[in-house]
Write an enzyme that holds these catalytic residues in place. Structure first.
Site, mmCIF file in Angstrom:
data_model
loop_
_atom_site.group_PDB
_atom_site.id
_atom_site.type_symbol
_atom_site.label_atom_id
_atom_site.label_comp_id
_atom_site.label_asym_id
_atom_site.label_seq_id
_atom_site.Cartn_x
_atom_site.Cartn_y
_atom_site.Cartn_z
ATOM 1 N N SER A 63 11.947 3.509 3.497
ATOM 2 C CA SER A 63 11.804 4.888 3.018
ATOM 3 C C SER A 63 11.286 5.041 1.591
ATOM 4 O O SER A 63 11.013 6.164 1.166
ATOM 5 C CB SER A 63 13.143 5.631 3.138
ATOM 6 N N LYS A 66 8.238 7.117 0.911
ATOM 7 C CA LYS A 66 8.250 8.567 0.659
ATOM 8 C C LYS A 66 7.876 8.926 -0.768
ATOM 9 O O LYS A 66 7.483 10.062 -1.044
ATOM 10 C CB LYS A 66 9.625 9.129 1.031
ATOM 11 N N SER A 118 15.858 12.155 2.167
ATOM 12 C CA SER A 118 15.091 11.163 2.921
ATOM 13 C C SER A 118 14.720 11.652 4.320
ATOM 14 O O SER A 118 14.740 10.887 5.293
ATOM 15 C CB SER A 118 15.872 9.846 3.024
ATOM 16 N N LYS A 226 14.302 5.966 -5.322
ATOM 17 C CA LYS A 226 14.341 6.128 -3.862
ATOM 18 C C LYS A 226 14.833 4.852 -3.222
ATOM 19 O O LYS A 226 14.458 3.746 -3.626
ATOM 20 C CB LYS A 226 12.941 6.465 -3.334
#
Length: 407
Positions: A63, A66, A118, A226
């Protein structure tokens, strides 16, 4: 008319700026044995790499993909656009913000849901809105990351990081990506958001940032970042923090357990903040070379050094460089040649007689003379001469007749 004009003649010299400039870490203790497979610690301002482990090995990012989707959307999209959620976005696997098919959401809200909670569904909705489909979005994103961000070993197949065998990056590229993204104030604001009220068609709640160093595992100076996880990638994390003017980015990829990435990040930050300092050479600072020519630093320039190291700025092979000890950094300081030239300039340009005549509405002399010399113009002159002579003779004859004078 005379004027005094002061001019700066600017000549940019050798801006050979390398993004990653490793520092010799053998002088001091390195971080403790790290648990994650691929790691990098970078100074965000200078781009110097302070520590690395397998930094260019291709890895699955999960993720933290992102981050790329978010900065692309922030730069290429309109944040007030209304996005209509598709069936594909509604049905995507993994972490979501529970968007409903047909739901209308602003692009800004989708980016917030993407980074803070997320949301994979938010990622698909963003991709389809910006480029029409996930596939076209991925192509555009890859071109953007290479051409505008400068990533060299990244290829993404989707906007969220769910596993795909060709969806890869490196720790170095993720650090570069975060460094680039942190120049965007809206991005900074979103990744630093600890919690946000979320009101959607199917879900009303408070969403909390999944990055644990903003909550469960607080660390002094952390701005945000993140996290990510899929089984093939392991646990992944990118984090940025700042203390006393030193801005650091830590990337830790493929941790076996959730805490692996966080403990490695803490070790990296401890190492960075304890050992290093950032030095700024301000724009406009002047240096004179061996020939006496003066140069001015054309933009703020940062470099990183150990706290107990001496650093000097000297000319090396015609370039202005930072020397730490006896060794120059593998970069040159961007400078401009300064010539403070005060001179009298004649503003009244030398104008040819023909140009002057034209400006005054007159026919240029050279055209008049040409016409006088042109044989084609002689008949007209003869006719005019005969008419003028006839008029004069007639007038004289009349005058003499009136006076009875024979002529």
């Amino acid at each position: 008319m005379m004027k005094l004009l002061s001019k700066w003649l600017i000549l940019t010299l050798m801006i050979n700026y390398f993004f990653a400039i490793p520092i010799d870490a053998e002088k001091i203790n390195k971080p403790n044995s790290l648990l994650t497979e691929s790691v990098i610690l970078m100074d965000s301002k200078s781009g110097q790499v302070l520590y690395e482990k397998n930094p260019n090995k291709k890895m699955y990012p999960a993720s933290i993909t992102k981050v790329a989707t978010a900065i692309y959307a922030l730069e290429k999209g309109k944040l007030n656009d209304i996005v209509t959620v598709s069936k594909r976005a509604r049905q995507v696997d993994g972490t979501r913000v529970y968007l409903e098919e047909g739901e209308k959401v602003t692009l800004l809200k989708l980016i917030q849901g993407l980074l803070i909670n997320s949301g994979n569904d938010a990622g698909v909705a963003i991709a389809e809105h910006l480029d029409g489909s996930v596939e076209r979005f991925s192509d555009s994103l890859n071109k953007y990351l290479k051409a505008e961000v400068g990533l060299e070993h990244t290829h993404f197949k989707n906007p969220h990081g769910l596993f795909h065998p060709e969806h890869v990056t490196t720790a170095t590229d993720i650090a570069k990506l975060m460094q680039y993204s942190m120049n965007n104030e809206k991005f900074q604001s979103i990744i630093a958001t600890k919690e946000l009220e979320w009101i959607g068609d199917a879900w009303e709640t408070t969403i909390y940032n999944h990055h644990k160093m903003l909550g469960e595992i607080p660390y002094e100076g952390v701005i945000g970042g993140k996290n990510g996880y899929v089984s093939k990638s392991g646990h992944t994390l990118v984090t940025t923090a700042e203390r006393s003017g030193l801005s650091l980015i830590a990337v830790t990829l493929n941790g076996s357990y959730p805490m692996d990435t966080y403990m490695d990040t803490i070790d990296l930050f401890d190492y960075g903040f304890e050992r290093f300092e950032s030095v700024k050479i301000e724009k406009g600072t002047e240096y004179e070379d061996e020939l006496g020519t003066v140069y001015s630093v054309s933009e703020d320039f940062y470099f990183t050094k150990y706290k107990d190291q001496d650093a000097t700025v000297e000319w090396v092979d015609g370039s202005l460089s930072v020397l730490i000890g006896d060794a120059p950094l593998n970069t040159t300081i961007p400078v401009m040649k300064v010539v403070n030239e005060v001179e009298a300039i004649e503003e009244e340009a030398v104008v040819s007689p023909s140009e002057n005549a034209q400006e005054n509405g007159q026919e240029p002399d050279h055209l008049v003379k040409a016409k006088e010399k042109d044989p084609a113009n002689w008949p007209m002159f003869i006719v005019l001469f005969v008419i003028a002579a006839g008029v004069v003779l007639f007038a004289v004859k009349k005058a003499r007749q009136k006076d009875n004078v024979e002529w």
